[in-house]
Enzyme design. Structure first.
Site, PDB file in Angstrom:
ATOM      1  N   TYR A  36       0.751  -1.198  -0.001  1.00 51.47           N
ATOM      2  CA  TYR A  36      -0.135  -0.108  -0.011  1.00 51.47           C
ATOM      3  C   TYR A  36       0.984   1.255   0.136  1.00 51.47           C
ATOM      4  O   TYR A  36       0.657   2.047  -0.862  1.00 51.47           O
ATOM      5  CB  TYR A  36      -1.009   0.154   1.218  1.00 51.47           C
ATOM      6  CG  TYR A  36      -1.622   1.284   1.431  1.00 51.47           C
ATOM      7  CD1 TYR A  36      -3.080   1.387   0.869  1.00 51.47           C
ATOM      8  CD2 TYR A  36      -1.196   2.269   2.226  1.00 51.47           C
ATOM      9  CE1 TYR A  36      -3.753   2.448   0.736  1.00 51.47           C
ATOM     10  CE2 TYR A  36      -1.831   3.355   2.403  1.00 51.47           C
ATOM     11  CZ  TYR A  36      -3.215   3.563   1.614  1.00 51.47           C
ATOM     12  OH  TYR A  36      -3.720   4.831   1.510  1.00 51.47           O
ATOM     13  N   SER A  82      -0.943  12.121  10.622  1.00 50.82           N
ATOM     14  CA  SER A  82      -0.514  10.819  10.329  1.00 50.82           C
ATOM     15  C   SER A  82       0.991  10.913   9.911  1.00 50.82           C
ATOM     16  O   SER A  82       1.623  12.104  10.233  1.00 50.82           O
ATOM     17  CB  SER A  82      -1.238  10.119   8.876  1.00 50.82           C
ATOM     18  OG  SER A  82      -0.855   8.942   8.678  1.00 50.82           O
ATOM     19  N   LYS A 116       7.706   2.055  16.192  1.00 51.09           N
ATOM     20  CA  LYS A 116       6.398   2.488  15.555  1.00 51.09           C
ATOM     21  C   LYS A 116       5.518   1.109  15.971  1.00 51.09           C
ATOM     22  O   LYS A 116       5.627   0.067  15.277  1.00 51.09           O
ATOM     23  CB  LYS A 116       6.584   2.802  14.023  1.00 51.09           C
ATOM     24  CG  LYS A 116       5.160   2.832  13.366  1.00 51.09           C
ATOM     25  CD  LYS A 116       5.692   3.359  12.041  1.00 51.09           C
ATOM     26  CE  LYS A 116       4.187   3.745  11.167  1.00 51.09           C
ATOM     27  NZ  LYS A 116       3.086   2.942  11.459  1.00 51.09           N
ATOM     28  N   ARG A 137      -9.031   6.990  15.926  1.00 53.35           N
ATOM     29  CA  ARG A 137      -8.719   8.103  14.944  1.00 53.35           C
ATOM     30  C   ARG A 137      -9.684   8.518  14.067  1.00 53.35           C
ATOM     31  O   ARG A 137      -9.751   9.818  13.699  1.00 53.35           O
ATOM     32  CB  ARG A 137      -7.344   7.566  14.068  1.00 53.35           C
ATOM     33  CG  ARG A 137      -6.881   8.640  13.394  1.00 53.35           C
ATOM     34  CD  ARG A 137      -5.421   8.302  13.060  1.00 53.35           C
ATOM     35  NE  ARG A 137      -4.803   8.981  11.899  1.00 53.35           N
ATOM     36  CZ  ARG A 137      -4.742   8.782  10.660  1.00 53.35           C
ATOM     37  NH1 ARG A 137      -5.610   7.681  10.404  1.00 53.35           N
ATOM     38  NH2 ARG A 137      -4.224   9.513   9.828  1.00 53.35           N
ATOM     39  N   GLU A 178      -1.448   4.164  21.161  1.00 46.02           N
ATOM     40  CA  GLU A 178      -1.750   3.087  20.212  1.00 46.02           C
ATOM     41  C   GLU A 178      -2.311   1.954  21.029  1.00 46.02           C
ATOM     42  O   GLU A 178      -1.825   1.625  22.199  1.00 46.02           O
ATOM     43  CB  GLU A 178      -0.272   2.619  19.493  1.00 46.02           C
ATOM     44  CG  GLU A 178      -0.382   2.048  18.229  1.00 46.02           C
ATOM     45  CD  GLU A 178      -0.797   2.993  17.222  1.00 46.02           C
ATOM     46  OE1 GLU A 178      -0.743   4.159  17.076  1.00 46.02           O
ATOM     47  OE2 GLU A 178      -0.813   2.696  15.955  1.00 46.02           O
ATOM     48  N   CYS A 430     -11.957 -34.740   5.010  1.00 42.79           N
ATOM     49  CA  CYS A 430     -12.073 -36.247   4.348  1.00 42.79           C
ATOM     50  C   CYS A 430     -12.735 -37.096   5.746  1.00 42.79           C
ATOM     51  O   CYS A 430     -12.394 -37.238   6.717  1.00 42.79           O
ATOM     52  CB  CYS A 430     -10.920 -36.747   4.299  1.00 42.79           C
ATOM     53  SG  CYS A 430     -10.749 -38.676   3.740  1.00 42.79           S
ATOM     54  N   CYS A 435      -8.648 -43.677   5.778  1.00 36.39           N
ATOM     55  CA  CYS A 435      -7.764 -43.019   4.489  1.00 36.39           C
ATOM     56  C   CYS A 435      -6.338 -42.851   4.682  1.00 36.39           C
ATOM     57  O   CYS A 435      -5.979 -42.642   5.898  1.00 36.39           O
ATOM     58  CB  CYS A 435      -8.197 -41.435   4.508  1.00 36.39           C
ATOM     59  SG  CYS A 435      -7.306 -40.334   3.503  1.00 36.39           S
TER      60      CYS A 435
HETATM   61  S1  IVH Z   1       3.424   9.822  16.388  1.00 32.09           S
HETATM   62  C1  IVH Z   1       1.745  13.573  14.380  1.00 32.09           C
HETATM   63  N1  IVH Z   1       4.479   7.685  17.283  1.00 32.09           N
HETATM   64  O1  IVH Z   1       1.722   5.152  12.809  1.00 32.09           O
HETATM   65  C2  IVH Z   1       2.641  12.359  14.831  1.00 32.09           C
HETATM   66  N2  IVH Z   1       2.887   7.364  15.768  1.00 32.09           N
HETATM   67  O2  IVH Z   1       1.977   5.278  10.109  1.00 32.09           O
HETATM   68  C3  IVH Z   1       1.917  11.432  15.384  1.00 32.09           C
HETATM   69  N3  IVH Z   1       2.312   5.035  15.361  1.00 32.09           N
HETATM   70  O3  IVH Z   1      -0.840   7.628  12.662  1.00 32.09           O
HETATM   71  C4  IVH Z   1       2.322  10.115  15.351  1.00 32.09           C
HETATM   72  N4  IVH Z   1       3.496   3.975  16.747  1.00 32.09           N
HETATM   73  O4  IVH Z   1      -1.118   5.803  14.654  1.00 32.09           O
HETATM   74  C5  IVH Z   1       3.893   8.020  16.461  1.00 32.09           C
HETATM   75  N5  IVH Z   1       5.750   5.896  18.484  1.00 32.09           N
HETATM   76  C6  IVH Z   1       4.896   6.356  17.630  1.00 32.09           C
HETATM   77  C7  IVH Z   1       3.836   5.484  17.020  1.00 32.09           C
HETATM   78  C8  IVH Z   1       2.986   6.017  15.890  1.00 32.09           C
HETATM   79  C9  IVH Z   1       2.601   3.984  15.977  1.00 32.09           C
HETATM   80  C10 IVH Z   1       1.007   5.242  14.412  1.00 32.09           C
HETATM   81  C11 IVH Z   1       0.204   6.270  14.514  1.00 32.09           C
HETATM   82  C12 IVH Z   1       0.522   6.927  13.063  1.00 32.09           C
HETATM   83  C13 IVH Z   1       0.900   5.950  12.345  1.00 32.09           C
HETATM   84  C14 IVH Z   1       1.533   6.354  11.064  1.00 32.09           C
END
Ligand code: IVH
Length: 753
Positions: A36, A82, A116, A137, A178, A430, A435
């Protein structure tokens, strides 16, 4: 050429719209994130070069949405932005250069690097320290109000700060984070599913999302979700200067923050650390799909501003794909010991995350149909950690038109018996108990470790023995003689001697292990343990199964003729009819506990308008069935579907013959007499949870040796919960039920140790 570009832009936009819908609305993506992201970036690049062709409805112009109709809407106090993506070091350097150009010359940037998280974003608002709202969100501007559900998540504080020493609560604080499953909680959830005879969840992120979007928050509460908080969206009454301070402040307020975040004084340092992160990825308690790099100074980040929906001061640094697209060449079908058919995708070999993958799981035919995967399709494969690679879905946009739909086979590929899909089952089977493939798999399982543990009986030996017709079922193993074995190729005297002595030793395996080895669908060692805790012998278990089966047959014989013919459009009557056809799974469990059966049943069956005599008859038949079911169905941790499998297995003529033969050969089919040496705990029921100084089995034996009983689940009947280190939800359940909690030391003290 220009037309080409225009149509590529249009095509990419259309495809992305489709995938956004699959992901955000249906919660059911058909391509992977990296695929994506790649498409999204291609579109962004094309639009940047040819802005005249960018469409007003381009996905790059708006934020994706996870809104659904079930929840009230909440406006976020500030846009929930995002992140732009970087895929390699060059992307990161380019990002920094661009940022430096936007800042006063001579500026230097420090960064905060953090994982992340691969969960779903949440926005939680606090007023004067109290959690007042939580929202998804959504589309970044409004989200779904999931307050009641988030309140069930223990890591989301209901009140801040936790520690009064942290100072007063801010007048207002809106945080962002998150929600996700820790890897071990997800595994536990799937273990519970398996114990209930239900299919496993495949994708942790989607399951977390589904769990958070339950209409009934009690359902959310059953899932062990975790909330990590990493950002402040809006606040009143606090002044902070850096990302680093934000993390420290959030921590002081009692939020669960990313403990491993690090502060880097330069981009070089951040890049260096990123490599180490990738190596540690599999050791983390949660799934991550990359790192997030943020400019530390908030003033600089503010000055950089926002580009589209992404703040310029932060970027996602995605790990190399663990997903890749390739061509689905064909399907092979496996048949397991229960007869279950499993389709496996044969792929054009593709390199994913360091290994070449040429086959991948398709789970089951329902999934194949739901995802509309076709032979010849370009499909996206995911590989994560040690899990068998699986097909996420087809790349619809890559279809040429000559792909062919995939149907379950009509015949078993090994014995050509007609395959069946039992009522309510997802899988095809099956049904032929002889078998050859089923026998092979059943025997492999039967002799494996944790089951009968027969050394020297590898797949090749089993295959040879089947081939020579020396064995046709599990019990035949115990009738093997030296002579015919010696006649086999490669079976020297010593080898035969060893094999026979390990077979002899296997006869004395504990009852629990023998039960596991039978390969009853859903009955692994845990469930076998539950059964042997409640049934003293195989004969007892079989007698109960037969009684249930008889009571069920009687119920069906006596009650089905009473049912009125359903009007074609009356779905209520049809639903009841279905329930009555499956009384052991649909009715008995519901009425097993609680007040008198008659009036409750009458309420249920009202739409059928049965005469009083018929109702009395149904109630009497159901009561009989319930009484028969009670020994099996009241075992905590054993759901009605599993109970169904067990009853079916034990009432099957072929299985009964095998058991009889095993019994005659001297295989142990009785629970060991529990040696009771003390009586300190007589009449008390214990539940053990968490890590203790000795294996769980040993502590259990200790309790039992002193006359106590150990069960799996906490209920009002539990006398004590013994909690070791990092105990699970059982402690909470104990608190709720007013069950006293002991430490291991306190338990030992009870025993006078
Ligand atoms: S910061 C304005 N920190 O990843 C910046 N995002 O692909 C706010 N995410 O929409 C985001 N871990 O939902 C931030 N340590 C982290 C994160 C994180 C996961 C998510 C978040 C964001 C998405 C972007």
């Amino acid at each position: 050429m220009t037309n080409d570009i225009r149509s590529r832009i249009a095509n990419l936009s259309d495809q992305l719209h489709f995938h956004i819908y699959r992901y955000h609305v249906l919660n059911d993506p058909v391509i992977g994130d990296s695929e994506y992201d790649r498409m999204f970036r291609d579109l962004q690049d094309l639009e940047a070069e040819h802005p005249q062709y960018a469409r007003a409805d381009s996905p790059t112009q708006r934020v994706g949405s996870d809104l659904s109709g079930d929840f009230a809407k909440v406006a976020h106090p500030a846009p929930i932005l995002s992140l732009a993506n970087a895929f390699d070091e060059a992307d990161l350097r380019h990002w920094e250069e661009r940022n430096l150009r936007l800042l006063p010359s001579g500026s230097r940037l420090r960064y905060v690097l953090q994982p992340k998280l691969d969960g779903l974003a949440i926005v939680i608002s606090y007023e004067n320290g109290e959690l007042i709202r939580a929202a998804t969100r959504g589309n970044g501007v409004t989200g779904d109000d999931v307050t009641a559900n988030v309140k069930t998540i223990r890591s989301a504080p209901l009140r801040i700060p936790l520690d009064p020493a942290a100072g007063p609560a801010p007048a207002r604080l809106v945080v962002r984070g998150e929600i996700l499953f820790h890897k071990d909680s997800f595994l536990e959830l799937n273990r519970e599913q398996a114990a209930q005879g239900l299919p496993a969840y495949v994708n942790a992120r989607n399951t977390a999302s589904g769990s958070l979007k339950q209409k009934d928050s009690r359902e959310t509460a059953k899932r062990k979700l975790t909330a990590y908080i990493y950002d402040i969206v809006d606040s009143q009454g606090i002044e902070l200067e850096s990302e680093w301070q934000i993390l420290r402040y959030l921590k002081s307020m009692g939020f669960k923050v990313l403990a491993d975040a690090s502060r880097c004084s330069s981009l070089d340092e951040a890049i260096e650390q990123a490599a180490a992160w990738e190596a540690r990825r599999d050791d983390l308690p949660f799934e991550i799909d990359g790192l997030v790099l943020k400019v530390d100074e908030l003033s600089a980040a503010r000055e950089l501003g926002v580009a589209g929906k992404d703040p310029r001061g932060a970027i996602a640094f995605k790990f190399p794909a663990e997903e890749a697209a390739t061509t689905l060449l064909g399907i092979t079908i496996g048949v397991g010991r229960t007869g279950k058919l499993t389709p496996t995708a044969q792929l054009e070999p593709v390199f994913i995350g360091g290994v070449t993958v040429s086959s991948a799981s398709l789970h089951n035919y329902d999934q194949v149909a739901a995802l509309d995967i076709r032979q010849g399709d370009r499909v996206v494969i995911k590989r994560s950690g040690d899990v068998i690679p699986y097909v996420i879905g087809p790349v619809i946009g890559a279809r040429k038109g000559d792909e062919t739909p995939i149907q379950p086979p009509q015949l078993c590929p090994f014995c050509v018996a007609e395959v069946v899909q039992p009522d309510g089952a997802i899988d095809w089977y099956c049904p032929n108990q002889i078998c050859p493939e089923r026998i092979m798999r059943a025997l492999e399982f039967f002799v494996s470790r944790g089951a009968m543990d027969i050394e020297g009986m590898g797949p090749q030996t089993i295959a040879a023995l089947i081939e020579e017709r020396l064995i046709q079922d599990e019990a035949d193993i115990f009738a093997l003689q030296a002579e015919p074995l010696l006649a086999l190729e490669g079976f020297a005297e010593k080898k035969v001697e060893n094999l026979l002595s390990s077979i002899e030793a296997a006869k004395a395996r504990p009852f629990e292990q023998v039960l596991t080895s039978l390969g009853i669908d859903g009955v692994g060692s845990t469930v076998a343990g539950l059964l042997t805790d409640n049934f003293a012998s195989m004969a007892d278990l079989q007698a109960t199964a037969e009684l249930i089966s008889k009571a069920e047959a009687s119920f069906l014989r006596n009650t089905l003729p009473l049912l009125p013919a359903a009007a074609a459009d009356d779905s209520d009557v049809e639903k009841l009819r279905q329930r009555l056809r499956h009384p052991t799974t649909e009715l008995a469990p519901r009425y097993m506990q609680g007040a008198e059966l008659g009036p409750r049943l009458e309420r249920l069956l009202r739409p059928l308008q049965l005469p009083v005599e018929s109702l009395t008859l149904v109630a009497a038949q159901l009561q009989q069935l319930i009484d028969a079911c009670r020994p099996l169905h009241t075992i905590e941790g054993l759901g009605p579907i599993l109970a169904r499998n067990i009853v079916d297995w034990f009432t099957d003529a072929h299985n009964q013959t095998v058991l009889k033969k095993m019994q005659a050969a001297g295989v142990n089919m009785k629970a060991e007499e529990k040696k009771v040496s003390g009586t300190a705990l007589t009449g008390q029921t214990f539940v053990l949870t968490g890590t203790m100084s000795a294996p769980r089995g040993e502590i259990k034996a200790l309790v039992e040796a002193n006359g106590g009983k150990v069960t799996g689940g906490v209920s009002k009947k539990t006398s004590f919960v013994v909690a070791g280190d990092s105990p699970g939800s059982k402690v909470e359940k104990a608190e709720k039920n007013g069950v006293p909690i002991l430490s291991e030391d306190e338990l030992r003290a009870l025993l006078g140790e």
